[in-house]
Design a protein around this motif. Structure first.
Motif, PDB file in Angstrom:
ATOM      1  N   GLU A 254       0.823  -1.204   0.000  1.00 16.73           N
ATOM      2  CA  GLU A 254       0.000   0.000   0.000  1.00 16.73           C
ATOM      3  C   GLU A 254       0.862   1.261   0.000  1.00 16.73           C
ATOM      4  OE1 GLU A 254      -3.243   0.527  -0.379  1.00 16.73           O
ATOM      5  OE2 GLU A 254      -3.415  -1.617  -0.775  1.00 16.73           O
TER       6      GLU A 254
ATOM      7  N   LEU B 289       1.983   1.851  -3.511  1.00 14.61           N
ATOM      8  CA  LEU B 289       0.866   2.345  -4.321  1.00 14.61           C
ATOM      9  C   LEU B 289       0.575   3.812  -4.018  1.00 14.61           C
ATOM     10  CD1 LEU B 289      -1.557  -0.707  -4.145  1.00 14.61           C
ATOM     11  CD2 LEU B 289      -0.441   0.193  -6.194  1.00 14.61           C
TER      12      LEU B 289
ATOM     13  N   GLY C 246       1.212   7.058  -6.619  1.00 12.13           N
ATOM     14  CA  GLY C 246       0.143   7.975  -7.000  1.00 12.13           C
ATOM     15  C   GLY C 246       0.538   9.432  -6.910  1.00 12.13           C
TER      16      GLY C 246
ATOM     17  N   GLU D 120       0.111  -7.930  -8.408  1.00 19.99           N
ATOM     18  CA  GLU D 120      -1.153  -7.191  -8.473  1.00 19.99           C
ATOM     19  C   GLU D 120      -0.941  -5.721  -8.136  1.00 19.99           C
ATOM     20  OE1 GLU D 120      -4.096  -9.006  -6.029  1.00 19.99           O
ATOM     21  OE2 GLU D 120      -3.984 -10.960  -7.042  1.00 19.99           O
ATOM     22  N   ALA D 121      -0.124  -5.461  -7.131  1.00 18.26           N
ATOM     23  CA  ALA D 121       0.154  -4.077  -6.751  1.00 18.26           C
ATOM     24  C   ALA D 121       1.002  -3.373  -7.801  1.00 18.26           C
ATOM     25  CB  ALA D 121       0.858  -4.046  -5.390  1.00 18.26           C
TER      26      ALA D 121
ATOM     27  N   ALA E 233       1.188  -3.789 -10.929  1.00 19.24           N
ATOM     28  CA  ALA E 233       0.429  -3.476 -12.140  1.00 19.24           C
ATOM     29  C   ALA E 233      -0.247  -2.114 -12.046  1.00 19.24           C
ATOM     30  CB  ALA E 233      -0.610  -4.566 -12.396  1.00 19.24           C
ATOM     31  N   ARG E 234      -0.394  -1.607 -10.854  1.00 20.03           N
ATOM     32  CA  ARG E 234      -1.060  -0.318 -10.635  1.00 20.03           C
ATOM     33  C   ARG E 234      -0.058   0.814 -10.420  1.00 20.03           C
ATOM     34  NH1 ARG E 234      -4.430  -2.182  -5.634  1.00 20.03           N
ATOM     35  NH2 ARG E 234      -5.037   0.037  -5.547  1.00 20.03           N
ATOM     36  N   THR E 235       1.211   0.553 -10.710  1.00 19.58           N
ATOM     37  CA  THR E 235       2.263   1.561 -10.571  1.00 19.58           C
ATOM     38  C   THR E 235       2.964   1.756 -11.907  1.00 19.58           C
ATOM     39  OG1 THR E 235       4.160   0.106 -10.121  1.00 19.58           O
ATOM     40  CG2 THR E 235       2.654   0.564  -8.275  1.00 19.58           C
TER      41      THR E 235
END
Length: 284
Positions: free
Chosen positions: A54, A57, A61, A87-88, A90-92
């Protein structure tokens, strides 16, 4: 030769590990090093790993770290933590990954789309280093001494005098040779005796002389020492420049310079020196 879809690894020479559950340190680690390694593996206790993901992430952001100077060390393939790490990620925007305890070429295929530094730190990983290095998404290999000795049932990677045991030296060389044979970069292991900066300097000088393109650090105070080791002195730069100018004037494959016979390998050493110095005459 590099695989067609591999990007040359240009981070370094000083890579600094930072626990991923300590976001207050992210910016400082990045500022003090050539590249920061956000560590989701050994530096983070199992109970703290969700919070560490977290933190990455949340930081991503804000756009606080440059993706071109950020590496994320993920947990070993086959663990539940590895899947959660991906999974994490992929969002960075971070696409350079260090794979902990890399052991087979097949594992690298789980990281398609990422540029990977394969950390060979088990007996199986060292034995399979050449196959791992040949994978298209691998940009570099690093070796790990203490985890390696633990995988062998050993007690310590170093002798009482601070030098590596024979099996550690063999593994270090095996990873270096495998990486370079595949046209990839090699990263030297960390130096765990943090107060011993003289020992770190000697080991870093050996690393660059042997062919390692970078060295990993575990404390900010180690960064300047690694950089010092990797930076050619003005005298060395001048000697390399003079030698290459003499080679250009000679116009032959082998020639005599200051009483010594000069051939291709010696010229490559001179070119590598100027490359580390950022000399405009030598392409990276």
């Amino acid at each position: 030769m590099l695989s067609s879809n591999a990007t040359p690894f240009t981070m370094g020479p000083a890579l600094l590990f930072c626990p991923a559950d300590r976001p207050e340190r992210f910016g400082k680690a990045a500022d003090r090093s050539d590249a920061v390694i956000l560590d989701l593996e050994d530096a983070v206790a199992p109970a703290d790993k969700p919070g560490a993901r977290e933190a990455i992430l949340k930081q991503a952001g804000t756009g606080g770290l440059e993706p071109s100077r950020t590496i994320v060390r993920v947990n070993p393939v086959g663990t539940p933590e590895f899947d959660l790490d991906l999974e994490a990620l992929a969002r960075t925007p971070y696409r350079t990954v260090m794979l902990a305890k890399a052991e087979t070429a097949e594992q690298l295929r789980s990281l398609e789309g990422y540029q990977v530094i394969a950390l060979c730190e088990t007996a199986e990983g060292i034995v399979n280093a050449s196959a791992i290095a040949a994978e298209p998404n691998v940009v570099g290999l690093m070796w790990g001494a203490e985890d390696l000795l633990a995988s062998l049932g050993g007690l310590s990677s170093r002798n009482d005098d601070g030098g590596y045991r024979a099996v550690a030296l063999h593994s270090r060389s095996a990873v270096l040779l495998a990486a370079k044979a595949a046209g990839k970069e090699a990263v030297d292991s960390v130096y765990v005796n943090i107060p011993d900066l003289e020992g770190l300097l000697a080991e870093s000088r050996d690393a660059i002389s042997s062919g390692f393109g970078a060295k990993a650090c575990i404390h900010p105070n180690q960064v300047a020492v690694v950089r010092e080791a990797y930076a050619p002195t003005p005298e060395v730069i001048a000697q390399a420049t003079e030698l290459l100018e003499a080679a250009a004037s000679a116009g032959t494959g082998v020639f005599q310079f200051k009483g010594k016979m000069i051939d291709g390998p010696i010229l490559k050493h001179a070119e590598a020196t100027l490359r580390r110095a950022g000399h405009p005459r030598v392409a990276s």
